[in-house]
Design a protein around this motif. Structure first.
Motif, PDB file in Angstrom:
ATOM      1  N   PHE A  12      -5.648  -8.310   1.738  1.00 40.45           N
ATOM      2  CA  PHE A  12      -4.545  -7.622   2.421  1.00 40.45           C
ATOM      3  C   PHE A  12      -3.247  -7.684   1.613  1.00 40.45           C
ATOM      4  O   PHE A  12      -2.462  -6.736   1.623  1.00 40.45           O
ATOM      5  CB  PHE A  12      -4.338  -8.183   3.828  1.00 40.45           C
ATOM      6  N   GLY A  13      -3.031  -8.763   0.899  1.00 39.47           N
ATOM      7  CA  GLY A  13      -1.847  -8.866   0.043  1.00 39.47           C
ATOM      8  C   GLY A  13      -1.882  -7.860  -1.092  1.00 39.47           C
ATOM      9  O   GLY A  13      -0.882  -7.198  -1.387  1.00 39.47           O
ATOM     10  N   TYR A  14      -3.027  -7.731  -1.726  1.00 36.75           N
ATOM     11  CA  TYR A  14      -3.165  -6.764  -2.812  1.00 36.75           C
ATOM     12  C   TYR A  14      -3.036  -5.337  -2.284  1.00 36.75           C
ATOM     13  O   TYR A  14      -2.393  -4.495  -2.912  1.00 36.75           O
ATOM     14  CB  TYR A  14      -4.513  -6.935  -3.527  1.00 36.75           C
ATOM     15  N   ALA A  15      -3.622  -5.056  -1.134  1.00 36.68           N
ATOM     16  CA  ALA A  15      -3.510  -3.720  -0.543  1.00 36.68           C
ATOM     17  C   ALA A  15      -2.053  -3.404  -0.202  1.00 36.68           C
ATOM     18  O   ALA A  15      -1.575  -2.288  -0.453  1.00 36.68           O
ATOM     19  CB  ALA A  15      -4.376  -3.615   0.704  1.00 36.68           C
ATOM     20  N   GLY A  16      -1.332  -4.349   0.335  1.00 32.35           N
ATOM     21  CA  GLY A  16       0.082  -4.147   0.649  1.00 32.35           C
ATOM     22  C   GLY A  16       0.920  -3.932  -0.595  1.00 32.35           C
ATOM     23  O   GLY A  16       1.799  -3.067  -0.625  1.00 32.35           O
ATOM     24  N   TRP A  17       0.667  -4.708  -1.629  1.00 36.08           N
ATOM     25  CA  TRP A  17       1.407  -4.570  -2.891  1.00 36.08           C
ATOM     26  C   TRP A  17       1.133  -3.212  -3.527  1.00 36.08           C
ATOM     27  O   TRP A  17       2.056  -2.546  -4.011  1.00 36.08           O
ATOM     28  CB  TRP A  17       1.010  -5.697  -3.834  1.00 36.08           C
ATOM     29  N   THR A  18      -0.121  -2.755  -3.499  1.00 35.27           N
ATOM     30  CA  THR A  18      -0.473  -1.456  -4.053  1.00 35.27           C
ATOM     31  C   THR A  18       0.192  -0.328  -3.268  1.00 35.27           C
ATOM     32  O   THR A  18       0.706   0.624  -3.855  1.00 35.27           O
ATOM     33  CB  THR A  18      -2.005  -1.271  -4.057  1.00 35.27           C
ATOM     34  N   TYR A  22       2.988   2.315  -4.707  1.00 31.60           N
ATOM     35  CA  TYR A  22       2.752   3.752  -4.591  1.00 31.60           C
ATOM     36  C   TYR A  22       3.939   4.444  -3.913  1.00 31.60           C
ATOM     37  O   TYR A  22       4.414   5.483  -4.389  1.00 31.60           O
ATOM     38  CB  TYR A  22       1.475   4.015  -3.800  1.00 31.60           C
ATOM     39  N   ILE A  23       4.441   3.866  -2.843  1.00 31.24           N
ATOM     40  CA  ILE A  23       5.578   4.460  -2.138  1.00 31.24           C
ATOM     41  C   ILE A  23       6.825   4.435  -3.015  1.00 31.24           C
ATOM     42  O   ILE A  23       7.588   5.402  -3.070  1.00 31.24           O
ATOM     43  CB  ILE A  23       5.817   3.739  -0.799  1.00 31.24           C
TER      44      ILE A  23
END
Length: 52
Positions: A12-18, A22-23
């Motif tokens: 979840f940390g990696y998904a949030g950072w990605t 992107y944003i």
């Protein structure tokens, strides 16, 4: 149990950072976010010959 929590936090940390990255890049615009922006010759409006 603890290993599952750590692995879940990493995912979840990696998904949030990605998603954050992107944003952030999408707010900069097409050419500002491009990795070739310094050597690109497309019409991004950063050269003085395209301005009239």
């Amino acid at each position: 149990m603890l290993v599952n929590i750590v692995i879940g936090a990493l995912i979840f940390g990696y998904a949030g950072w990605t998603l954050f990255r992107y944003i952030k890049k999408s707010k900069e615009g097409k050419c500002a976010a491009c990795s070739l922006k310094d050597s690109c010759q497309s019409a991004c409006g950063n050269d003085s010959s395209s301005r009239k």
